[in-house]
Scaffold this motif. Sequence first.
Motif, PDB file in Angstrom:
ATOM      1  N   VAL A  81      22.591  48.846  13.511  1.00  0.00           N
ATOM      2  CA  VAL A  81      21.670  49.804  12.879  1.00  0.00           C
ATOM      3  C   VAL A  81      20.261  49.215  12.809  1.00  0.00           C
ATOM      4  N   ALA A  82      20.162  47.905  12.506  1.00  0.00           N
ATOM      5  CA  ALA A  82      18.849  47.257  12.458  1.00  0.00           C
ATOM      6  C   ALA A  82      18.178  47.276  13.827  1.00  0.00           C
ATOM      7  N   GLU A  83      18.982  47.062  14.873  1.00  0.00           N
ATOM      8  CA  GLU A  83      18.437  47.100  16.232  1.00  0.00           C
ATOM      9  C   GLU A  83      17.990  48.507  16.604  1.00  0.00           C
ATOM     10  N   ASP A  84      18.793  49.505  16.236  1.00  0.00           N
ATOM     11  CA  ASP A  84      18.437  50.894  16.539  1.00  0.00           C
ATOM     12  C   ASP A  84      17.167  51.316  15.805  1.00  0.00           C
ATOM     13  N   ASN A  85      16.948  50.770  14.617  1.00  0.00           N
ATOM     14  CA  ASN A  85      15.754  51.112  13.844  1.00  0.00           C
ATOM     15  C   ASN A  85      14.556  50.234  14.201  1.00  0.00           C
ATOM     16  N   LYS A  86      14.773  49.315  15.155  1.00  0.00           N
ATOM     17  CA  LYS A  86      13.690  48.454  15.665  1.00  0.00           C
ATOM     18  C   LYS A  86      12.946  47.741  14.535  1.00  0.00           C
ATOM     19  N   LEU A  87      13.711  47.116  13.659  1.00  0.00           N
ATOM     20  CA  LEU A  87      13.091  46.362  12.571  1.00  0.00           C
ATOM     21  C   LEU A  87      12.418  45.110  13.120  1.00  0.00           C
ATOM     22  N   ASP A  88      11.198  44.892  12.721  1.00  0.00           N
ATOM     23  CA  ASP A  88      10.456  43.694  13.115  1.00  0.00           C
ATOM     24  C   ASP A  88      10.722  42.616  12.081  1.00  0.00           C
ATOM     25  N   VAL A  89      11.634  41.688  12.404  1.00  0.00           N
ATOM     26  CA  VAL A  89      12.108  40.699  11.438  1.00  0.00           C
ATOM     27  C   VAL A  89      11.814  39.289  11.933  1.00  0.00           C
ATOM     28  N   LEU A  90      11.180  38.496  11.089  1.00  0.00           N
ATOM     29  CA  LEU A  90      10.952  37.081  11.372  1.00  0.00           C
ATOM     30  C   LEU A  90      11.698  36.174  10.400  1.00  0.00           C
ATOM     31  N   SER A  91      12.139  36.736   9.249  1.00  0.00           N
ATOM     32  CA  SER A  91      12.834  35.941   8.231  1.00  0.00           C
ATOM     33  C   SER A  91      14.057  36.710   7.744  1.00  0.00           C
ATOM     34  N   VAL A  92      15.170  36.000   7.558  1.00  0.00           N
ATOM     35  CA  VAL A  92      16.400  36.591   7.037  1.00  0.00           C
ATOM     36  C   VAL A  92      16.953  35.689   5.938  1.00  0.00           C
ATOM     37  N   ASP A  93      17.341  36.301   4.823  1.00  0.00           N
ATOM     38  CA  ASP A  93      17.947  35.571   3.700  1.00  0.00           C
ATOM     39  C   ASP A  93      19.412  35.998   3.580  1.00  0.00           C
ATOM     40  N   LEU A  94      20.324  35.071   3.877  1.00  0.00           N
ATOM     41  CA  LEU A  94      21.769  35.332   3.805  1.00  0.00           C
ATOM     42  C   LEU A  94      22.416  34.505   2.700  1.00  0.00           C
ATOM     43  N   SER A  95      21.699  34.253   1.629  1.00  0.00           N
ATOM     44  CA  SER A  95      22.214  33.430   0.540  1.00  0.00           C
ATOM     45  C   SER A  95      23.373  34.126  -0.165  1.00  0.00           C
ATOM     46  N   ALA A  96      24.289  33.296  -0.690  1.00  0.00           N
ATOM     47  CA  ALA A  96      25.365  33.751  -1.581  1.00  0.00           C
ATOM     48  C   ALA A  96      26.217  34.846  -0.965  1.00  0.00           C
ATOM     49  N   ASN A  97      26.695  34.622   0.254  1.00  0.00           N
ATOM     50  CA  ASN A  97      27.576  35.594   0.911  1.00  0.00           C
ATOM     51  C   ASN A  97      28.963  35.024   1.214  1.00  0.00           C
ATOM     52  N   GLU A  98      29.294  33.886   0.590  1.00  0.00           N
ATOM     53  CA  GLU A  98      30.614  33.270   0.737  1.00  0.00           C
ATOM     54  C   GLU A  98      30.926  32.951   2.203  1.00  0.00           C
ATOM     55  N   LEU A  99      29.909  32.568   2.959  1.00  0.00           N
ATOM     56  CA  LEU A  99      30.100  32.267   4.382  1.00  0.00           C
ATOM     57  C   LEU A  99      30.562  30.827   4.564  1.00  0.00           C
ATOM     58  N   SER A 100      31.594  30.652   5.381  1.00  0.00           N
ATOM     59  CA  SER A 100      32.041  29.302   5.724  1.00  0.00           C
ATOM     60  C   SER A 100      31.876  29.027   7.215  1.00  0.00           C
ATOM     61  N   ASP A 101      31.633  30.063   7.998  1.00  0.00           N
ATOM     62  CA  ASP A 101      31.344  29.909   9.429  1.00  0.00           C
ATOM     63  C   ASP A 101      30.447  31.070   9.849  1.00  0.00           C
ATOM     64  N   LEU A 102      30.131  31.112  11.152  1.00  0.00           N
ATOM     65  CA  LEU A 102      29.203  32.132  11.648  1.00  0.00           C
ATOM     66  C   LEU A 102      29.900  33.269  12.380  1.00  0.00           C
ATOM     67  N   SER A 103      31.234  33.320  12.308  1.00  0.00           N
ATOM     68  CA  SER A 103      31.973  34.318  13.083  1.00  0.00           C
ATOM     69  C   SER A 103      31.570  35.744  12.724  1.00  0.00           C
ATOM     70  N   SER A 104      31.361  36.004  11.439  1.00  0.00           N
ATOM     71  CA  SER A 104      31.054  37.372  11.030  1.00  0.00           C
ATOM     72  C   SER A 104      29.588  37.734  11.214  1.00  0.00           C
ATOM     73  N   ILE A 105      28.709  36.733  11.332  1.00  0.00           N
ATOM     74  CA  ILE A 105      27.274  37.013  11.437  1.00  0.00           C
ATOM     75  C   ILE A 105      26.697  36.542  12.766  1.00  0.00           C
ATOM     76  N   SER A 106      27.551  36.292  13.746  1.00  0.00           N
ATOM     77  CA  SER A 106      27.092  35.731  15.022  1.00  0.00           C
ATOM     78  C   SER A 106      26.103  36.644  15.737  1.00  0.00           C
ATOM     79  N   THR A 107      26.197  37.975  15.520  1.00  0.00           N
ATOM     80  CA  THR A 107      25.324  38.912  16.221  1.00  0.00           C
ATOM     81  C   THR A 107      23.881  38.837  15.743  1.00  0.00           C
ATOM     82  N   LEU A 108      23.617  38.100  14.683  1.00  0.00           N
ATOM     83  CA  LEU A 108      22.246  37.947  14.196  1.00  0.00           C
ATOM     84  C   LEU A 108      21.335  37.386  15.276  1.00  0.00           C
ATOM     85  N   ALA A 109      21.839  36.417  16.048  1.00  0.00           N
ATOM     86  CA  ALA A 109      21.021  35.773  17.078  1.00  0.00           C
ATOM     87  C   ALA A 109      20.654  36.750  18.184  1.00  0.00           C
ATOM     88  N   HIS A 110      21.524  37.696  18.468  1.00  0.00           N
ATOM     89  CA  HIS A 110      21.234  38.688  19.503  1.00  0.00           C
ATOM     90  C   HIS A 110      20.237  39.730  19.003  1.00  0.00           C
TER      91      HIS A 110
END
Length: 614
Positions: free
Chosen positions: A186-215
Motif C-alpha cells: 500500500v505504501a508503494e502504491d501511494n508513492k510515499l517519499d520515505v527516508l526514515s522509518v521507526d520500527l521500535s517496540a514491535n517484538e521483532l526477533s528477525d527480519l522475516s516479516s519486514i524483509s520487504t522494507l528494503a524493496h
Amino acid sequence: MSYRGRGRGGFHNQNNFNNRNNNNNQNNGAFGNPQNHQNQAEQFAAQNSVPIEIVGWNGASPAECISFISRKCRVAVSNYNVDPGSGILKGYVKNQNDAATLMNWNGVKFAGQSLKFSKVNVGSQVQSATTSNAIEVITNFLKSRYQPDIKLLNLTNVKSDPNLSAQGFFGSISTSSKFFPALMKVAEDNKLDVLSVDLSANELSDLSSISTLAHTFPQLQNLSLMNNNFNKLKVFETWRHKLNFLRELILGGNPLLANQTNPAEINKIKLELMKSFPRLVVLDGEILRNEQLLSTTLSLPFTGSTSMFFQDEEIRNMSTNFISNYLKLWDGNRGDLMILYQSESQFSIQVDSSHPYLLDTTTTTSYSNGGTDFGNYLSNSRNLTRVSSIKSRISRVAIGQEQIFKAFNQLPKTRHDLMTNPDLFSMECFRFPLLNGIMIVIHGSFEETAQPETDPNANNAQNGPRGRFNHPKHKKPALSKKSFDRTFVVIPGPNGSMIVASDLLSIRPHAGKDAWNTVAKVPAAAIASGTASPAPVAPVGVPQRVPTPADLPQDIKANLNPLQQELLVKILVETKLNMQYSIMLCEQSNWDYQQCTINFKNSAATLPREAFAA
C-alpha cells in the motif's frame, strides 16, 4: 468336529467372501482409498483438536521440531505441515490444556533459535485482509503515521493500533506475517517519499516479516529498530547489499548489544553492520566513520545517462560500489584484491592492437616506433585471433589466487581517473542468473604510471638477442595512456561477500570517450513539433540551446505534471522517438526513467521506422 479334512477350503465360503468384499467397497477403507483416509483424519483433527502455529523451527526439519516438542514440552503435535507461503509450521494438539502448555513454552531454544507458539482461533480469522475495506484501513493507518515534512514513517508498536487489531491483522501468526508485506504494498502504491522509518517496540526477533522494507524503500537513510528482540547479528544478512543508502541505525534496547560487555565483540558487531550497510555512519548515536571520506570512496559520480546501463537499482548499488573500490585497490595495492578471488577464479588479458576505431595512418598500432607499445602485455595476451595453439591458449588463463596475483604483477602500474573524471568511463551491469551473480562490463582509459613489478618478458629475454657486452638486449616498453574493456562475473560468497568468478581484461590503444558521450543535440523547435530530428552540426564555439519542457506543445503539457514533462523531453532527446511513441514509452514504463531505458533497449530493434522522428 475336526476341520482337518477341509484344508484350504475350510473357510472358503463364496457368499461370505462376497459379503466381505462388498463391505470393503462400501467402507472404502485405508487400503481402498488412501486419500479419503487422509481427508477423514484431517477433518477429525480439525473438529476434535486445537490448531496451532509454530515459527522459529527453521534450524532443523519439521519432524525434528515436532519430536523436540514432544520430548521437551510433553505435548504431542499431530497432522503437521509447513505453509509454503509463509513458512509457518502448522499442526494440532489434543485439547485446550495442551495448547495452553505450549504457550507457556514460548521462547524455548531449538536448533539455535527461539520457538514461538500461537493458538489459531478459527472463528476469529479475518478473511477480509485482502478486501478493499482492509486496504482502506491500512491506507488510513499509513496516513496517520506518515510525516511528509520530514519524510518519516512511524511504525512504532503497530499492534497497539485499535483499528488494525479490530480488523484482525494480529489474530494469529499467519495473519500477522501477511500484514507488513501488505503495508509495504500500500505504501508503494501511494508513492510515499520515505527516508526514515521507526520500527521500535514491535517484538521483532528477525527480519522475516519486514524483509520487504528494503524493496519498498531502497533509498532509506535512517532506521530505528529500538526495543525489539534482535539477539543475533546474522539476521541482518537478509538486507545485505539492499539498504545501500542507510546512514543511521538505532539498535538500543535489543539483546544484541545490551548483553555485550566485551569491547572486542562490540567492535566486531559494528564492523559486520558496516559491511552489511556500506554507507552506515551512525549507530545508536555513535559516529562510526568519516562520512565525507566514505562518500568520496563509494560515490560514483556518473552524470552521462547514455554511458550507463543498470538492470535495476540493486544492481546499480552493488556494481558501482564494487567498481569504485576495485579500481582504487587495482591502482594502489593489487595484493588486497586477492580476497575477491578463489581457487576456481579465472583471469586473462588480451591485446586488441587493431581496433577499428583507430585504423588510420596517424594512429596505426605498432610494437616499436610510431605507435602504442604493448610490450608489457603481449607475452600474456590471449587474443584468440592471434593465439592458435591450444597449449598457449590454456597456459594464458590464470586460475586461482597464486596465478592471478602473478599475472597482476606482470602488468604495469596504473591510474584510473574514475572519481575525478567519471565521463571517461562507461558501464553495463546486469544479472547473471546462471551463477546467481551479476556481470559488470566497464569501458574506459587509464594511464600507465610505472613498469610491472615482475618483468613479463624476462623469460624471453634469456634466449633473445644479446647486446654489445653479451647481456640480453631488452628495452623496457614505453609507458602511455591506453583504453580498456573489462568484464567481471561476480557471484555471492560466504557471509555476504563477493567473489570474482571470471575477470577478462582487454587492452587497446587510447580511443577517448566519443563512443558513449557523443549525443546529438535536438533543437527546441523539433521538440515543439514532435519531430525530434538531429540538428545540423553547429560551428565550433557556438553552443546549441538544450530543449526544455517549455518547448512541448501546450496540449501535451496540460496533461502532464512537471516531472513527467522533464522525463518526456529527456526521452525525446535520447531515443529519437517521435512524440507519440515517446509518450507511449513513458506511460508503459510508469514514468520511470530507468524502466524507460530498459524497455527501449529491449524493443528498439522491433519498432517500426515511423516510430522515430524524421
